[in-house]
Scaffold this motif. Structure first.
Motif, short mmCIF file in Angstrom:
data_model
loop_
_atom_site.label_atom_id
_atom_site.label_comp_id
_atom_site.label_asym_id
_atom_site.label_seq_id
_atom_site.Cartn_x
_atom_site.Cartn_y
_atom_site.Cartn_z
N VAL A 367 0.79 -1.38 -0.06
CA VAL A 367 -0.08 0.04 -0.07
C VAL A 367 0.94 1.36 0.10
O VAL A 367 1.95 1.26 0.36
N THR A 368 0.34 2.30 -0.34
CA THR A 368 0.67 3.71 -0.29
C THR A 368 0.17 4.29 0.77
O THR A 368 -1.22 4.50 0.85
N ILE A 369 0.98 4.97 1.48
CA ILE A 369 0.48 5.81 2.76
C ILE A 369 0.88 7.19 2.81
O ILE A 369 2.19 7.60 2.40
N ASP A 370 0.13 8.25 2.60
CA ASP A 370 0.27 9.57 2.48
C ASP A 370 -0.10 10.21 3.79
O ASP A 370 -1.17 10.16 4.59
N VAL A 371 0.77 11.17 4.38
CA VAL A 371 0.75 11.69 5.78
C VAL A 371 1.39 13.24 5.58
O VAL A 371 2.47 13.37 5.33
N PRO A 372 0.53 14.19 5.36
CA PRO A 372 1.02 15.69 5.27
C PRO A 372 2.07 15.96 6.37
O PRO A 372 1.72 15.44 7.55
N GLY A 373 3.08 16.51 5.93
CA GLY A 373 4.11 16.94 7.13
C GLY A 373 5.30 16.00 7.19
O GLY A 373 6.37 16.14 7.62
N LEU A 374 5.14 14.80 6.40
CA LEU A 374 6.48 13.89 6.44
C LEU A 374 7.46 14.39 5.62
O LEU A 374 8.78 14.21 5.99
N ALA A 375 7.20 15.05 4.58
CA ALA A 375 8.28 15.95 3.90
C ALA A 375 9.57 15.10 3.75
O ALA A 375 10.73 15.78 4.04
N GLY A 376 9.67 14.14 3.14
CA GLY A 376 10.74 13.62 2.44
C GLY A 376 11.53 12.91 3.65
O GLY A 376 12.67 12.32 3.44
N ARG A 377 10.89 12.74 4.88
CA ARG A 377 12.05 12.07 6.04
C ARG A 377 11.86 10.56 5.98
O ARG A 377 10.81 9.97 5.16
N ALA A 378 13.03 10.06 6.32
CA ALA A 378 13.00 8.50 6.45
C ALA A 378 12.33 8.15 7.70
O ALA A 378 12.09 8.75 8.78
N LEU A 379 11.45 6.99 7.71
CA LEU A 379 10.75 6.35 8.88
C LEU A 379 11.32 5.10 9.14
O LEU A 379 11.60 4.20 8.61
N LEU A 382 9.96 0.54 13.89
CA LEU A 382 10.35 0.08 15.16
C LEU A 382 10.03 -1.64 15.29
O LEU A 382 9.35 -2.08 14.93
N GLY A 383 11.26 -1.95 16.07
CA GLY A 383 11.20 -3.34 16.15
C GLY A 383 11.60 -4.20 15.03
O GLY A 383 11.75 -5.63 15.04
N GLU A 384 11.92 -3.71 13.69
CA GLU A 384 12.24 -4.52 12.68
C GLU A 384 13.58 -4.31 12.20
O GLU A 384 13.76 -5.09 11.04
N GLY A 385 14.25 -3.31 12.60
CA GLY A 385 15.62 -3.18 12.14
C GLY A 385 15.77 -2.57 10.62
O GLY A 385 16.78 -2.90 10.04
N ARG A 386 14.85 -1.90 10.33
CA ARG A 386 15.02 -1.45 8.99
C ARG A 386 14.22 0.05 8.92
O ARG A 386 13.58 0.48 9.95
N SER A 387 14.47 0.80 7.75
CA SER A 387 13.74 1.98 7.67
C SER A 387 13.00 2.12 6.19
O SER A 387 13.32 1.29 5.28
N VAL A 388 12.28 3.07 6.22
CA VAL A 388 11.37 3.21 4.71
C VAL A 388 11.65 4.54 4.22
O VAL A 388 11.70 5.60 5.19
N ILE A 389 11.97 4.69 3.15
CA ILE A 389 12.16 6.21 2.46
C ILE A 389 10.95 6.60 1.91
O ILE A 389 10.04 5.95 1.36
N SER A 390 10.73 7.80 2.23
CA SER A 390 9.35 8.67 1.55
C SER A 390 9.84 9.47 0.35
O SER A 390 10.87 9.85 0.28
N SER A 391 8.74 9.73 -0.32
CA SER A 391 8.84 10.77 -1.37
C SER A 391 8.00 11.71 -1.02
O SER A 391 6.73 11.73 -0.98
N GLY A 392 8.43 12.76 -0.50
CA GLY A 392 7.44 14.20 -0.07
C GLY A 392 6.63 13.54 0.94
O GLY A 392 7.27 13.18 2.09
N ASP A 393 5.46 13.49 1.01
CA ASP A 393 4.60 13.12 2.25
C ASP A 393 4.36 11.56 2.10
O ASP A 393 3.20 11.11 2.70
N THR A 394 4.70 10.90 1.13
CA THR A 394 4.09 9.50 0.63
C THR A 394 5.24 8.68 0.74
O THR A 394 6.33 8.77 0.31
N PHE A 395 4.85 7.30 1.24
CA PHE A 395 5.80 6.14 1.27
C PHE A 395 5.15 4.93 1.07
O PHE A 395 3.60 4.95 1.22
#
Length: 414
Positions: A367-379, A382-395
């Motif tokens: 799925v695609t999740i859009d959260v206003p204010g994410l602004a390209g930050r990595a997420l 927690l507990g999974e030892g990984r991160s997700v890259i965002s594009s703008g407000d979407t990942f």
């Protein structure tokens, strides 16, 4: 330099004036909560408020000098136990104990011999002791958790009493706002009300109709319900209703804190596709939180052992660390496809962004999740030892059957 039930105060010195970010969380996750010191200082002191009681934290201090040079130090500390005589209130959509937001994790109807298991699973609020009443409950807990009186209780005195519950499922027993009984003798504090699932548009209404619910809700400070799609409806395809019904209760409660009881053991339909498993406990608990729950209860008590007990403890531990964020207002969130089984919620706190997403189905999803204010930050997941890259407000992310992912994007500059 100071420890309280819901706060830790840290102090440090620097050789030149610096600003600082202070973060807290479990050591294996890293920071999940942040506070910013905006003015440069040589002698620093900051109180981290809104924490969970009896919880170990690692605290990281990152100093930022005028030339941009950074330094970091950390210290471990554990918050004190529950307040002995808390003043419990409800405000800004959350329960508060001595003015600090509190996320109740509840057990209902357990005898004292179940308390150790419940405490180990993260329960911090106990209701109704059928084996001796309120006083025996308070004596057995001895201040290790908070308590609320039930409608069946006699008087009791002891540490941690924050309020009382109206009769369980008052709507299903023909009670209205006008006929709810007074609180048990000597009780004070918050009034909790648990409804049946019949307020929900996805359930059949009671004979009296749904017009009774505003009057019932008006009498309570904190409102919850039990749905139990597996053990009451015997419908493994209805887990998403945990989220949908919670959203409807939030609307009905009109700003009052809400909670939901989660099925944690077999009752009417204990086996096969309707069995309660670690996966269903995790999914239902987080679906309720994403739907706006500011408290959770697990029922029936005394059965939280083995893998289900471990899953329950995992959920409550995450809630303890994330509570200051989860008790903030829900932020706008969109999931694509919007009508699919993945439900998501987001919260902003001190510049950080938190997202919880749950797959309510037993099929894998992307799925695609859009959260206003994410602004390209990595997420960080927690507990999974990984991160997700965002594009703008979407990942984008993948979800296995009944999977839950907890995401945190740190504040800019932290």
């Amino acid at each position: 330099v100071a420890v309280g039930p819901s706060s830790l105060t840290v102090a440090w010195q620097t050789e030149s004036p610096t600003r600082a970010w202070v973060a807290a969380g479990p050591p294996e996750w890293g920071p999940v909560l942040w506070w910013q010191e905006k003015e440069p200082r040589l002698r620093h002191r900051l109180t981290l408020a809104g924490l969970s009681f009896s919880t170990p934290y690692r605290i990281w201090v990152t100093t930022i000098a005028g030339d941009g040079e950074r330094a970091q130090a950390s210290v471990d500390a554990t918050t004190a136990g529950p307040p002995a005589a808390p003043e419990a209130t409800a405000g800004e959509g959350a329960v508060r104990a001595d003015g600090q937001p509190f996320f109740p994790i509840m057990s209902f109807g357990g005898c004292p011999e179940t308390y150790e298991t419940s405490l180990a699973a993260g329960v911090n609020l106990f209701v109704r002791n059928p084996c001796g009443g309120l006083q025996a409950q308070l004596d057995a807990l001895a201040g290790r958790a908070l308590s609320a009186a039930s409608a069946e209780d006699g008087p009791g005195q002891g540490p941690g009493l924050i309020g009382s519950f109206y009769p369980d499922e008052a709507d299903a027993h023909g009670l209205s706002g006008a006929t709810l009984p007074p609180p048990p003798p000597g009780s004070r504090g918050l009034r909790f009300l648990t409804l049946s699932n019949h307020f929900y548009s996805g359930a059949a209404p009671l004979a009296a109709g749904r017009g009774m619910y505003p009057g019932l809700v008006a009498r309570a400070d904190v409102v919850g319900f039990d749905l139990y799609p597996l053990q009451e409806w015997c419908r493994p395809d209805r887990l998403a209703d945990v989220y949908l019904a919670q959203r409807e209760l939030v609307q009905l409660a009109r700003g009052k804190p809400t909670f939901q009881w989660i099925e944690a053991a077999g009752m009417r339909c204990p086996g096969g596709k309707t069995a309660v498993t670690p996966e269903t406990v995790r999914a239902e608990a987080w679906l309720a939180v994403v739907g706006g729950a500011r408290g959770l209860g697990f029922f029936p008590p005394g059965a939280w052992t083995g893998e289900v007990g471990a899953a329950l403890a995992e959920v409550t531990r995450a809630i303890r660390y994330l509570a200051p964020a989860l008790l903030s207002p829900l932020a706008p969130t969109a999931v694509d496809p919007p009508s699919g089984p993945v439900k998501a919620g987001a919260w902003h706190r001190q510049g950080a962004l938190y997202v919880v997403a749950v797959n309510a189905s037993r099929l894998s999803r992307r799925v695609t999740i859009d959260v206003p204010g994410l602004a390209g930050r990595a997420l960080a997941v927690l507990g999974e030892g990984r991160s997700v890259i965002s594009s703008g407000d979407t990942f984008l992310d993948n979800f296995g059957p009944l999977a839950t992912h907890l995401y945190v994007a740190a504040p800019f500059g932290s």
